[in-house]
Write a protein that holds these residues in place. Structure first.
Motif, PDB file in Angstrom:
ATOM      1  N   GLY A 138       0.792  -1.237   0.000  1.00 36.64           N
ATOM      2  CA  GLY A 138       0.000   0.000   0.000  1.00 36.64           C
ATOM      3  C   GLY A 138       0.823   1.285   0.000  1.00 36.64           C
ATOM      4  O   GLY A 138       0.293   2.358   0.294  1.00 36.64           O
ATOM      5  N   LYS A 139       2.095   1.198  -0.357  1.00 35.53           N
ATOM      6  CA  LYS A 139       2.959   2.395  -0.322  1.00 35.53           C
ATOM      7  C   LYS A 139       2.410   3.516  -1.217  1.00 35.53           C
ATOM      8  O   LYS A 139       2.295   4.661  -0.787  1.00 35.53           O
ATOM      9  N   LEU A 175       8.609   6.664   6.529  1.00 34.79           N
ATOM     10  CA  LEU A 175       7.337   6.052   6.886  1.00 34.79           C
ATOM     11  C   LEU A 175       7.334   4.622   6.320  1.00 34.79           C
ATOM     12  O   LEU A 175       7.412   4.442   5.107  1.00 34.79           O
ATOM     13  N   VAL A 176       7.279   3.650   7.203  1.00 32.81           N
ATOM     14  CA  VAL A 176       7.334   2.254   6.775  1.00 32.81           C
ATOM     15  C   VAL A 176       5.917   1.671   6.792  1.00 32.81           C
ATOM     16  O   VAL A 176       5.283   1.602   7.842  1.00 32.81           O
ATOM     17  N   VAL A 177       5.438   1.284   5.612  1.00 36.73           N
ATOM     18  CA  VAL A 177       4.090   0.710   5.522  1.00 36.73           C
ATOM     19  C   VAL A 177       4.196  -0.810   5.652  1.00 36.73           C
ATOM     20  O   VAL A 177       4.979  -1.446   4.932  1.00 36.73           O
ATOM     21  N   VAL A 178       3.427  -1.368   6.573  1.00 36.96           N
ATOM     22  CA  VAL A 178       3.423  -2.834   6.730  1.00 36.96           C
ATOM     23  C   VAL A 178       1.991  -3.343   6.734  1.00 36.96           C
ATOM     24  O   VAL A 178       1.060  -2.603   7.038  1.00 36.96           O
ATOM     25  N   ALA A 236      10.077  -5.491   5.751  1.00 41.68           N
ATOM     26  CA  ALA A 236      10.196  -4.221   6.484  1.00 41.68           C
ATOM     27  C   ALA A 236      11.401  -4.297   7.425  1.00 41.68           C
ATOM     28  O   ALA A 236      12.194  -3.354   7.527  1.00 41.68           O
ATOM     29  N   TYR A 237      11.547  -5.433   8.083  1.00 42.59           N
ATOM     30  CA  TYR A 237      12.691  -5.608   8.979  1.00 42.59           C
ATOM     31  C   TYR A 237      14.008  -5.490   8.200  1.00 42.59           C
ATOM     32  O   TYR A 237      14.937  -4.794   8.620  1.00 42.59           O
ATOM     33  N   ASN A 241      22.646   5.153   8.539  1.00 45.77           N
ATOM     34  CA  ASN A 241      22.468   6.051   9.690  1.00 45.77           C
ATOM     35  C   ASN A 241      21.052   6.544   9.919  1.00 45.77           C
ATOM     36  O   ASN A 241      20.861   7.626  10.464  1.00 45.77           O
ATOM     37  N   VAL A 242      20.067   5.802   9.463  1.00 48.65           N
ATOM     38  CA  VAL A 242      18.682   6.180   9.782  1.00 48.65           C
ATOM     39  C   VAL A 242      18.331   5.455  11.077  1.00 48.65           C
ATOM     40  O   VAL A 242      18.554   4.252  11.187  1.00 48.65           O
ATOM     41  N   SER A 243      17.804   6.174  12.067  1.00 48.06           N
ATOM     42  CA  SER A 243      17.537   5.489  13.329  1.00 48.06           C
ATOM     43  C   SER A 243      16.114   5.708  13.831  1.00 48.06           C
ATOM     44  O   SER A 243      15.727   5.233  14.883  1.00 48.06           O
ATOM     45  N   ARG A 244      15.306   6.431  13.038  1.00 48.45           N
ATOM     46  CA  ARG A 244      13.953   6.726  13.472  1.00 48.45           C
ATOM     47  C   ARG A 244      12.980   6.344  12.357  1.00 48.45           C
ATOM     48  O   ARG A 244      13.160   6.748  11.204  1.00 48.45           O
ATOM     49  N   PHE A 245      11.973   5.585  12.700  1.00 48.76           N
ATOM     50  CA  PHE A 245      11.022   5.104  11.683  1.00 48.76           C
ATOM     51  C   PHE A 245       9.586   5.269  12.188  1.00 48.76           C
ATOM     52  O   PHE A 245       9.296   4.973  13.348  1.00 48.76           O
ATOM     53  N   HIS A 246       8.712   5.723  11.300  1.00 46.99           N
ATOM     54  CA  HIS A 246       7.280   5.775  11.610  1.00 46.99           C
ATOM     55  C   HIS A 246       6.639   4.572  10.933  1.00 46.99           C
ATOM     56  O   HIS A 246       6.775   4.405   9.711  1.00 46.99           O
ATOM     57  N   VAL A 247       5.935   3.769  11.703  1.00 50.88           N
ATOM     58  CA  VAL A 247       5.331   2.560  11.125  1.00 50.88           C
ATOM     59  C   VAL A 247       3.829   2.779  10.936  1.00 50.88           C
ATOM     60  O   VAL A 247       3.118   3.158  11.866  1.00 50.88           O
TER      61      VAL A 247
END
Ligand SMILES: Nc1ncnc2c1ncn2[C@@H]1O[C@H](COP(=O)(O)OP(=O)(O)O)[C@@H](O)[C@H]1O
Ligand SMILES: [Mg+2]
Length: 293
Positions: free
Chosen positions: A34-35, A158-161, A171-172, A183-189
């Protein structure tokens, strides 16, 4: 050779004069989660809230942004890079009040630009940034270099699962590569196609369980989008669900999502300037660029 930062400073850049732009990459690893639906409806939702939004189509897949909106772009970002068109000339205005940059085929070339072309593209985006609040990027499936490039360059990932084992493992895998190598350390799921509020929370916890065991990252449950046939019908009608079915459950969820996103703090300092987004795009590791799909 001068560093990219030096080039920017010397180019009489507009730091401090332009509005910070929120750059959001919509990603997820797996295809079909659904991305593109999220990217299109988030762009429409933000535009409906009065934000100036551009959607960069970073996927040349089958069900891409222009197909979903019934548009047929003649030019892409590649024409801007080659100097044949300006960024303004390739931008497509949608009836929903946001614009589209047909982009995918131009991305790999960003890494091979000479200084003059590099400066040209940075300046093109700088000019665009003056009339922009949010840049939403729809990314392709998989972990190709373009997906990694866009995600590491954006301020928000923004990670769509959805509740399928392959969605979670993909996604993992994506989160792992972005964390370890970029160096990305923050994700919105964002949990998509959920059948109830509990399902979203359960799905988020499943992903969090694996990532927290192996990775030092911050994972935030941004929200849920219900499984809703109206979304499929809206794609067939080539319109955002917000417009095609304003009272649907999916529309309500996208409105909620859009309100949440407008409340995100704007990136402060030079990081909020679009030049830095372009700089980060351009400076993606070359090793990754050989695997462009
Ligand atoms: N919440 C949802 N409810 C019902 N169908 C959905 C939902 N999200 C996506 N879909 C459907 O799933 C399919 C794939 O969606 P798409 O946005 O193209 O995924 P991706 O861009 O990740 O490949 C589309 O046919 C779309 O209509
Ligand atoms: Mg897609």
């Amino acid at each position: 050779m001068r560093s990219p930062e030096m080039r920017l400073v010397n180019s009489g850049s507009l730091y401090g004069l332009i509005n910070p732009v929120q750059v959001i990459a919509v990603t997820g690893g797996k295809g079909g989660v659904g991305k593109t639906s999220v990217a299109v409806n988030l762009a429409a939702g933000l535009a409906a809230l009065g934000r100036k939004v551009t959607l960069l189509d970073g996927d040349l897949g089958l069900a891409n942004v222009d197909v979903m909106l019934g548009l047929s772009p003649r030019y892409t970002l590649a024409h801007v890079l080659s100097g044949e068109r300006t960024l303004d000339e390739i931008l497509i205005e949608t009836p929903q009040g946001f614009s589209i940059i047909p982009g995918a085929s131009g991305v790999a070339e960003l890494a091979t630009l000479d200084n003059a072309a590099h400066l040209h593209i940075v300046q093109a985006f700088s000019a665009l940034a003056q009339r922009l609040d949010v840049l939403v990027i729809d990314t392709a499936a998989g972990i190709s270099s373009s997906v990694l490039q866009f995600s590491q360059a954006a301020q928000q990932v923004l990670v769509v699962v959805c509740d399928e084992p392959t969605s979670l493992t993909d996604a993992y895998g994506l989160i792992k590569v972005l964390t370890r190598r970029h160096n990305v350390s923050r994700f919105h799921v964002l949990c998509n196609m959920v059948r109830g509020a509990k399902d979203g929370a359960t799905l988020f916890r499943k992903l969090e369980r694996v990532t927290s065991r192996f990775l030092e990252i911050s994972l935030e449950h941004l929200g849920d989008i219900p499984l809703d046939d109206c979304l499929r019908h809206s794609i067939r009608a080539q319109r955002p669900v917000l417009q095609a079915f304003p009272a649907s459950q999916a529309t309500l969820a996208f409105k909620r999502l859009s309100r949440t996103v407008t409340n995100w703090p704007l990136p402060a300092g030079p990081r909020g300037n679009i030049e830095f987004f372009v700089e980060r795009l351009v400076r993606a590791p070359i090793a990754q660029l050989s695997v462009v799909s």
